[in-house]
Design an enzyme around this catalytic site. Structure first.
Site, short mmCIF file in Angstrom:
data_model
loop_
_atom_site.label_atom_id
_atom_site.label_comp_id
_atom_site.label_asym_id
_atom_site.label_seq_id
_atom_site.Cartn_x
_atom_site.Cartn_y
_atom_site.Cartn_z
N GLY A 121 -0.91 -0.53 9.80
CA GLY A 121 -1.07 -1.66 10.73
C GLY A 121 0.01 -2.69 10.53
N CYS A 122 -0.17 -3.85 11.19
CA CYS A 122 0.85 -4.90 11.17
C CYS A 122 0.72 -5.76 9.93
CB CYS A 122 0.74 -5.77 12.41
SG CYS A 122 1.03 -4.89 13.94
N VAL A 123 1.01 -5.21 8.78
CA VAL A 123 0.91 -6.00 7.55
C VAL A 123 2.29 -6.10 6.88
CG1 VAL A 123 -1.50 -5.54 7.09
CG2 VAL A 123 0.23 -3.96 6.26
#
Lengths: 105, 534
Positions: free
Chosen positions: A103-105
């Site tokens: 994900g967007c981490v």
């Protein structure tokens, strides 16, 4: 994908070197990953964090946010980076046998 | 050196069609050299690096003539579907118009962030990519093309190399649509790239791992592309409340699952894990402004992203329906999307065709609501608390795609002293992509991150250096404000880690709401802490 042999066992790694099957994790594998992630020796303090990450992952299925790692283990961000020079996500989680963050981490 | 690659030669049997050499790339001011790491020979043997020496997709090289033929046939079958009404109800009309009406003026090329920063390599021209598709389409699906070949602008013969190189090439465009904005006849070459991505995903099962397998598939299985289930979300939220208490000296109960709230706020779930000060700041502001809002802890109710928007209509629709149903079950008045450009694009704009009938619900960006907090005077901000240079990145999807141009600047002007605002050249709808758009920020296969950081993010870094040129001195701490999760991830990976802007120029990055809270009255300490967070 690649394989490494650790104590006679073939362990599958993804292309960033994270373990593919977290269930196969062992302390020998942690020692192997530690060297890859610039940790010379796994001390008691390292193990505390590693076990914390493993427990959190077992309960929640993801790695905890880094702030939470610091708070629950009473370490500062700087101390965490000193323990795991390649960072909590790439270094500590990999050594603890967690899969790569997504994900967007 | 600029390498000319004729479109008809795109399938030529050469190991790498247009190898990118670090000496091709114009350096940033203060940058000494660019180093690309060599790819291991074993990887080169197994996977296709034949476009430009990079691989975003891990495509295994076909080993038999049958495998090669299957690649071509599958692609042609998919291409036919892209141009048929029953298979492409979502985007058929703009795809056809953008295929038929390009007048080859090539105005679009200079608008691209990647093409100039690559040293003007032909293959990265927005119109090169689109023209490849046009010529293949004409060659295989029009009578004139079949009969007349190159005389009808249809001179590209398909082979597996063309197909695989095209698959990689559509992942060298960040879909920022600066080319579409500049086109005098309204052709959208970025849409063509997106539609070809769709063809590859829906027809051939080809998509970047971070976007598909650990992206949308993971999202639909766990509730979030981060793998965060409902229990993990609630646990994380408790930590966000701890952060709020630590920062502002009092605890705020973040509203979760409140039936009938004015709106459901959808954050990019990555914010909770990587930048928890951002959702914390939203909670502080909404609490202080007395706004009725809620988060949802229901699976599909707390993750705002929808990676399907980049590459797959089916995955897109499944995720959007899940999100809307979660909002409907709570009985909220509308869905509001936090600081995430792609989530805003997906939920608010692209979702229009899906959110009808039972799924109809108002959907909007958070920026007008935040601007209203400023203009209504509900919170009295003190700009002097943000007394450091700030530049603002206008996220492509909010600004260029959706026309949300003013709210973020209304806010910035109210919470930062005028003499500390350093607009980038081309700020507003002419702004450049952060370099991480369309999935790039989370695509980390093979050597793709090196391509992303060095080519795709270079124009943004150049823009930032230009904005801060008078205050680059590292004794001056400065803030790059990006009201978008993806753009923040990209800033971290490129400007902070690859270009060392923190070390060299003392630049940090963060969202817009953090700046707002940092200007709120009565804080026991600054909300933005410069050392600890990043």
């Amino acid at each position: 994908m690649s394989f490494v042999e650790i104590k006679g066992q073939q362990i599958e790694l993804d292309e960033d070197g994270f373990i593919v099957e977290p269930d196969l994790w062992s302390t020998d594998i942690a020692e192997y990953f530690a060297k890859e992630e610039e940790v010379e020796e796994l001390t008691e303090q390292h193990w505390k964090i590693i076990n914390y990450l493993k427990d959190y992952f077992k309960q929640f299925g993801i790695a905890p946010m880094v702030r939470k790692v610091c708070k629950d283990n009473n370490v500062s961000m700087q101390e965490l980076y000193a323990l795991f020079p390649t960072g909590p996500a790439k270094g500590a989680c990999k050594i603890a046998g967690l899969p790569k963050p997504t994900g967007c981490v | 050196m600029k390498k000319k690659v004729l479109i008809r030669d795109f399938g030529q049997e050469t190991p790498v069609l247009c190898p990118i050499d670090s000496s091709d790339i114009p350096l940033l001011p203060g940058e000494e050299q660019i180093v690309f790491k060599d790819v291991k020979p074993a990887m080169k043997e197994k996977y296709d690096f034949s476009l430009d020496g990079f691989s975003a997709l891990n495509l295994p090289i076909p080993q038999t003539p049958e495998e090669e033929a299957k690649i071509v046939n599958d692609f042609l079958r998919g291409l036919e579907k892209v141009f048929s009404e029953e298979n492409n109800w979502a985007f058929l009309q703009p795809t056809v118009l953008s295929t038929d009406y390009c007048v080859q003026c090539n105005t679009c090329n200079e608008a691209c962030p990647v093409y100039p920063e690559s040293g003007y390599q032909d293959i990265y021209r927005p119109n090169y990519r689109a023209e490849l598709l046009r010529r293949i389409y004409r060659r295989y699906f029009t009578t004139a093309g079949k009969l007349l070949g190159k005389w009808a602008g249809a001179d590209l013969e398909l082979n597996w190399r063309v197909v695989y190189r095209l698959a990689e090439l559509v992942y060298r465009c960040s879909l920022c649509r600066r080319c579409a904005q500049t086109c005098p006849v309204g052709v959208d070459n970025a849409l063509i790239a997106r539609e070809v991505r769709k063809l590859f995903s829906q027809e051939m099962g080809i998509a970047p791992e971070g976007v598909h397998k650990s992206g949308t598939v993971n999202h639909l299985k766990s509730g979030s592309s981060t793998g965060m289930g409902s229990a993990a979300f609630l646990d994380t939220l408790e930590m966000v409340e701890d952060i709020i208490e630590e920062k502002i000296g009092r605890r705020i109960k973040i509203p979760v699952d409140v039936p009938g709230a004015d709106f459901l706020l959808l954050h990019n779930a990555g914010e909770f894990l990587a930048w928890p000060e951002n959702p914390a700041a939203f909670a502080i502001l909404f609490d202080a402004a007395g706004i009725s809002w809620t988060l949802s802890s229901e699976m599909m109710g707390y993750e705002g992203v929808n990676y399907g928007v980049w590459y797959d209509d089916v995955q897109f629709a499944k995720i959007l329906v899940g999100q809307v149903q979660a909002a409907k079950r709570l009985g909220v008045g509308k869905i509001v999307v936090g600081e995430c450009g792609h989530a805003t694009k997906a939920t608010v704009t692209i979702g229009d065709r899906i959110c009808v009938g039972d799924l109809a619900i108002p959907r909007e960006s958070c920026l007008p609501i935040l601007a209203d907090i400023v203009t209504s005077g509900k919170i009295k901000f003190n700009p002097q608390q943000n007394n450091f240079p700030v530049t603002m990145h206008d996220p492509c999807n909010m600004v260029r795609l959706m026309g949300i141009e003013k709210p973020q600047w209304t806010i910035l002007n109210a919470v930062v002293p005028q003499n500390q605002i350093y607009p980038m050249p081309n700020a507003g709808s002419e702004n450049y992509c952060c370099g991480g758009g369309s999935g790039f920020a989370i695509m980390n296969s093979q050597n793709f991150p090196q391509w992303r950081n060095n080519l795709s993010s270079r124009r943004k870094a150049r823009q930032v250096l230009e904005a801060f040129k008078d205050v680059l001195d590292p004794s001056i701490a400065k803030y790059y404000c990006a009201p978008c999760s993806n753009c923040k991830g990209s800033a971290r990976d490129s400007m902070i880690e690859a270009f060392h802007f923190k070390d060299k120029y003392n630049m940090t990055y963060g969202g817009l709401v953090e700046l707002m809270v940092n200007a709120m009255p009565g804080l026991p300490q600054p909300y933005i802490s410069w050392e600890d967070e990043f």
